[in-house]
Design a protein around this motif. Structure first.
Motif, PDB file in Angstrom:
ATOM      1  N   VAL B  47       6.124 -14.899   4.468  1.00  0.00           N
ATOM      2  CA  VAL B  47       6.293 -13.533   4.987  1.00  0.00           C
ATOM      3  C   VAL B  47       5.625 -12.541   4.040  1.00  0.00           C
ATOM      4  N   VAL B  48       5.328 -11.355   4.585  1.00  0.00           N
ATOM      5  CA  VAL B  48       4.729 -10.326   3.723  1.00  0.00           C
ATOM      6  C   VAL B  48       5.838  -9.439   3.145  1.00  0.00           C
ATOM      7  N   GLY B  49       5.483  -8.658   2.160  1.00  0.00           N
ATOM      8  CA  GLY B  49       6.429  -7.685   1.613  1.00  0.00           C
ATOM      9  C   GLY B  49       6.877  -7.990   0.192  1.00  0.00           C
ATOM     10  N   GLY B  50       6.642  -9.237  -0.264  1.00  0.00           N
ATOM     11  CA  GLY B  50       7.078  -9.600  -1.616  1.00  0.00           C
ATOM     12  C   GLY B  50       8.559  -9.356  -1.773  1.00  0.00           C
ATOM     13  N   ILE B  83       2.567   5.361   8.095  1.00  0.00           N
ATOM     14  CA  ILE B  83       2.809   4.027   8.651  1.00  0.00           C
ATOM     15  C   ILE B  83       4.070   4.029   9.525  1.00  0.00           C
ATOM     16  N   MET B  84       5.129   4.633   9.015  1.00  0.00           N
ATOM     17  CA  MET B  84       6.433   4.488   9.675  1.00  0.00           C
ATOM     18  C   MET B  84       6.663   5.477  10.812  1.00  0.00           C
ATOM     19  N   GLY B  85       6.054   6.634  10.742  1.00  0.00           N
ATOM     20  CA  GLY B  85       6.249   7.635  11.804  1.00  0.00           C
ATOM     21  C   GLY B  85       7.731   7.908  12.047  1.00  0.00           C
ATOM     22  N   ASP B  86       8.153   7.772  13.299  1.00  0.00           N
ATOM     23  CA  ASP B  86       9.543   8.088  13.650  1.00  0.00           C
ATOM     24  C   ASP B  86      10.535   7.029  13.167  1.00  0.00           C
ATOM     25  N   ASP B  87      10.010   5.890  12.731  1.00  0.00           N
ATOM     26  CA  ASP B  87      10.909   4.833  12.250  1.00  0.00           C
ATOM     27  C   ASP B  87      11.321   5.038  10.792  1.00  0.00           C
ATOM     28  N   PHE B  88      10.910   6.161  10.214  1.00  0.00           N
ATOM     29  CA  PHE B  88      11.249   6.440   8.819  1.00  0.00           C
ATOM     30  C   PHE B  88      12.497   7.325   8.804  1.00  0.00           C
ATOM     31  N   ASP B 214      21.118  12.291  -3.542  1.00  0.00           N
ATOM     32  CA  ASP B 214      22.061  12.227  -2.425  1.00  0.00           C
ATOM     33  C   ASP B 214      21.494  11.621  -1.145  1.00  0.00           C
ATOM     34  N   SER B 215      20.181  11.533  -1.044  1.00  0.00           N
ATOM     35  CA  SER B 215      19.638  10.937   0.175  1.00  0.00           C
ATOM     36  C   SER B 215      18.315  10.244  -0.117  1.00  0.00           C
ATOM     37  N   PHE B 216      17.855   9.457   0.822  1.00  0.00           N
ATOM     38  CA  PHE B 216      16.596   8.729   0.646  1.00  0.00           C
ATOM     39  C   PHE B 216      16.068   8.361   2.029  1.00  0.00           C
ATOM     40  N   HIS B 217      14.816   7.942   2.050  1.00  0.00           N
ATOM     41  CA  HIS B 217      14.232   7.478   3.302  1.00  0.00           C
ATOM     42  C   HIS B 217      14.355   5.959   3.381  1.00  0.00           C
ATOM     43  N   TYR B 218      14.351   5.460   4.610  1.00  0.00           N
ATOM     44  CA  TYR B 218      14.472   4.014   4.786  1.00  0.00           C
ATOM     45  C   TYR B 218      13.898   3.650   6.156  1.00  0.00           C
ATOM     46  N   PRO B 219      13.068   2.617   6.203  1.00  0.00           N
ATOM     47  CA  PRO B 219      12.534   2.206   7.513  1.00  0.00           C
ATOM     48  C   PRO B 219      13.664   1.691   8.418  1.00  0.00           C
ATOM     49  N   ARG B 220      13.530   1.941   9.695  1.00  0.00           N
ATOM     50  CA  ARG B 220      14.606   1.608  10.650  1.00  0.00           C
ATOM     51  C   ARG B 220      15.014   0.143  10.571  1.00  0.00           C
ATOM     52  N   MET B 226       7.922  -1.914   7.179  1.00  0.00           N
ATOM     53  CA  MET B 226       6.778  -1.150   6.646  1.00  0.00           C
ATOM     54  C   MET B 226       5.617  -2.099   6.363  1.00  0.00           C
ATOM     55  N   TRP B 227       5.925  -3.197   5.660  1.00  0.00           N
ATOM     56  CA  TRP B 227       4.833  -4.066   5.209  1.00  0.00           C
ATOM     57  C   TRP B 227       4.298  -4.942   6.336  1.00  0.00           C
ATOM     58  N   GLU B 228       5.143  -5.216   7.317  1.00  0.00           N
ATOM     59  CA  GLU B 228       4.631  -5.926   8.503  1.00  0.00           C
ATOM     60  C   GLU B 228       3.649  -5.027   9.255  1.00  0.00           C
ATOM     61  N   LYS B 229       4.000  -3.747   9.341  1.00  0.00           N
ATOM     62  CA  LYS B 229       3.102  -2.806  10.031  1.00  0.00           C
ATOM     63  C   LYS B 229       1.776  -2.679   9.282  1.00  0.00           C
TER      64      LYS B 229
END
Lengths: 110, 626
Positions: B47-50, B83-88, B214-220, B226-229
């Motif tokens: 798989v990708v992404g390490g 890369i992530m657009g709305d999935d971020f 207090d907050s962060f971003h995260y792919p859905r 992210m790395w598959e995309k």
């Protein structure tokens, strides 16, 4: 390889220089104000009776007139005193700043 | 124009071989594809992404450790969003420390901490802190002494010792103090003084705190999404991502890498390229070189050590187990170091919202007792430990899976830096080989840092001249890369504040505000001020006396003469003028010296207080960087 200095080292090793003009200006304003306020304070306080029975205002501060020609304990005198004080303070402050910077330069071989 | 077009054509013929399809390798491929360059990415795994992959077990997704997406590097943030657009997703952070059946909010909240610790314990913490300030450990050569000197021994024992030892597998008494000091490098004294002098506007400050803590971003669907995309994007752009590709031999010669032999599906494939980017562990890279490097280099590579990691993911038949994204487990009764609750990272990480997927993280060394335990035993251990902590009823655990991640963290022991330097020196002869990423550089980089090294590596291929090793290590260097408009110099500077430990000492930029702060807090030269004040006051009395003598009169200067009550021997005469000068110089000298001494003392105290306060405030997020 040059060792990069840390913040602490930079601060500890740094020597301040004085801005002679600013120091002169500050001392000038302060000394001028001291004379101006002291003179007017005596005027507000009013005259006091001397040993000879005469009423006089600020006999001791009046002694400044020995150096500040034209100065007297009056409102106009307070302005003259301010100007003298400002001049002497400015010269002294600038001189202190200038001398200090020269000595620092010599001591730290800049 | 002609030379630009020639250079562009030249670049188009380049074929770049990238070892590793983790964040660094794939970022490099992505950046190359944007420039129209072909690349081949070789990934040992399936798989990708390490380490930033997302594992899918029966529809339940989990990370190899939690991967918060936050960065102060604009180009990295831009790529994530591109890369992530709305999935971020933007997620709120909630994390706590579990210690002796009590949860402590982390970053700390004072009322919660005091309540959890109890009044007696809190008093002891304060006393211990005062003691550490009055009688610090000397020499401050180990991690335990370093932390105790800053936060007090009691806080160290409560919140740092157990967790640090779990993560790194080394007693804190054996970890170098330098290691901790590097963590605090983001906490610059000059920065602290600047903050103390120039108050940030509340709105801006709030925004920074909110972003980083207090907050962060995260792919859905987790970082793997992210790395598959990215992988899909680069393969659609005429590049290749070859999975299960084990690099066997790296052929070098005439100052460059020539080709790579890769084992794919049992067959050796020869991959040729004009440029090579490696994110594989340095130790393995050196072992694969042909001809073999000198013994000294091979020995250096063997000295590099890694901390490994395994995740036991458990599927719990319960809608809500706990509200946190993750919990730090400081409790010495259990071996796990952290628990992730992936549904709280993104609801889409679980296929059934009535269930929960927990990731129990164990730090270990490849081949040790934990690593070699069977999956079944590990799941049983995890089940038992959850029960000990009272977090989950074992009967609610439906299923489980184990993922082992070798070489998750590069170890910073006493020999690693010398070893890395020897290897760097040796590899520098290969002009078409660049090292990127975490294991690729044996640097404890976060995802954004790894991505940045890859971006710079691509710029080098396109004709740039960036030293990747200086990223996040030398801020003076960061100032030098002003020429590149796409990467702002502040990106490099800000990055260091959000990164874990990096070994190279950081220097603050010499210019601008820093220089002003140094000049504001610089010490006054006591002797210089004493001499100058003495000289001016001495001169004043001398001139005043001379003036009265020149003025003359029956009685010369009766009032100035009063000075002789203090200046014994003084009179309004030429001789007296010199005596007055001497006295006045002496008093002016004393006054000037004392003034400078007191000013330096009080300024020093202020600087010390700001430094201590900044150090103490770093306690708030210290554990995030262990």
């Amino acid at each position: 390889m040059t060792k990069t200095r840390s913040d602490e080292e930079k601060l500890l090793q740094a020597v301040a220089f004085l801005n002679a003009k600013v120091l002169g200006l500050i001392l000038g304003i302060l000394l001028g104000l001291v004379i101006f306020i002291a003179t007017n304070w005596l005027l507000i306080k009013g005259p006091q009776v001397s040993e000879s029975g005469r009423q006089i205002v600020g006999p001791h501060l009046q002694l400044l007139s020995q150096f500040f020609i034209g100065y007297k304990v009056s409102f106009s005198g307070s302005i003259i005193g301010f100007l003298y004080g400002f001049a002497i303070g400015t010269i002294s402050g600038s001189l202190i700043g200038w001398l200090y910077n020269r000595i620092v330069n010599i001591r730290h071989r800049l | 124009m002609e030379s630009e077009s020639a250079s562009l054509n030249n670049n188009k013929h380049k074929k770049v071989v990238i070892i590793g399809a983790g964040p660094a390798g794939l970022t490099a491929a992505y950046e190359l594809s944007k420039e129209g360059l072909r690349s081949v990415v070789l990934e040992k795994d399936s798989v990708v992404g390490g380490i930033s992959r997302t594992v899918n077990y029966k529809g339940y997704r989990f990370d190899i450790g939690g991967h918060r997406f936050f960065t102060k590097v604009r180009v990295v943030e831009d790529m994530w969003e591109e890369i992530m657009g709305d999935d971020f997703l933007e997620r709120k952070r909630l994390s706590r420390i579990y210690y002796k059946n009590t949860f402590f909010y982390y970053p700390f909240r004072l009322p919660n901490a005091l309540w959890g610790l109890g009044i007696g314990n809190s008093i002891m913490i304060v006393l211990s802190y005062i003691k550490s300030q009055l009688f610090p450990f000397k020499p401050e050569d180990t991690f335990d002494k370093w932390v105790s000197n800053r936060f007090g021994k009691r806080l160290y024992g409560l919140f740092f010792k157990t967790y640090t030892e779990k993560v790194w597998g080394i007693p804190c008494e054996e970890i170098s103090a330098e290691w901790a000091a590097q963590r605090i490098k983001g906490l610059s004294l000059l920065e602290a003084l600047k903050n103390a002098l120039i108050q940030e506007r509340p709105s801006n400050k709030d925004r920074v705190v909110k972003t980083l803590i207090d907050s962060f971003h995260y792919p859905r669907l987790g970082p793997g999404m992210m790395w598959e995309k990215v992988s899909d994007t680069v393969t659609s752009e005429n590049s290749e991502v070859i999975l299960n590709a084990d690099v066997e031999i790296i052929y070098t010669g005439s100052g460059k890498v020539d080709k790579i032999d890769v084992l794919v599906e049992g067959k050796i494939q020869e991959i040729e390229g004009s440029e090579f980017i490696s994110s594989m562990p340095i130790r393995e890279l050196i072992q694969k070189l042909e001809p073999k490097p000198p013994k000294e280099v091979s020995h250096a590579a063997d000295m590099l050590k890694y901390r490994d990691f395994l995740t036991v993911s458990l599927i719990i038949n319960k809608k809500d187990v706990f509200p946190d994204n993750w919990i730090y487990i400081h409790d010495p009764r259990v071996k796990m170091g952290r628990i992730q609750n992936f549904k709280n990272w993104s609801p889409d990480m679980v296929p059934d919202q009535e269930k929960t997927c927990l990731g129990l993280e164990y730090f270990c060394f490849e081949g040790d007792g934990l690593w070699t335990m069977s999956d079944r035993d590990l799941i049983n251990l995890a089940r038992k430990e959850l029960e000990i902590m009272g977090l989950v009823d074992a009967r609610e655990i439906e299923d489980g899976s184990v993922v082992r991640m070798p070489k998750a963290y590069p170890v910073y022991d006493s020999t690693y830096l010398d070893a890395v330097n020897i290897i760097r020196d040796f590899l520098s002869q290969f002009r078409n080989l660049q090292l990127v990423g975490r294991n690729g550089m044996h640097k404890y980089n976060n995802q954004d840092h790894s991505m940045l090294t890859a971006m710079l590596a691509v710029k080098n291929i396109l004709g740039g001249n960036y030293d990747l090793w200086k990223v996040n290590a030398d801020q003076e260097y960061h100032e030098e890369v002003l020429g590149d408009k796409s990467i702002e110099p502040k990106d490099y500077k800000e990055l260091s504040k959000t990164q874990p430990l990096v070994p190279v000492a950081v220097a603050q930029g010499e210019g601008g505000v820093e220089q002003t702060i140094i000049s504001v807090f610089a010490g006054i030269d006591k002797l210089a001020l004493a001499l100058s004040v003495g000289a001016v006051s001495g001169g004043a009395i001398f001139i005043a006396t001379i003036l009265l003598i020149l003025k003359g009169g029956s009685v010369v200067g009766p009032n100035l003469l009063l000075l002789n009550q203090y200046f014994i021997g003084y009179s309004v005469s030429i001789e007296g003028a010199f005596i007055g000068l001497g006295y006045s110089f002496l008093w002016g000298f004393i006054f000037g010296w004392l003034f400078a001494y007191l000013r330096n003392l009080l300024t020093g105290f202020y600087v010390y207080r700001v430094k201590k306060s900044a150090e103490l405030s770093s306690f708030r997020d210290f554990i995030d960087y262990i």
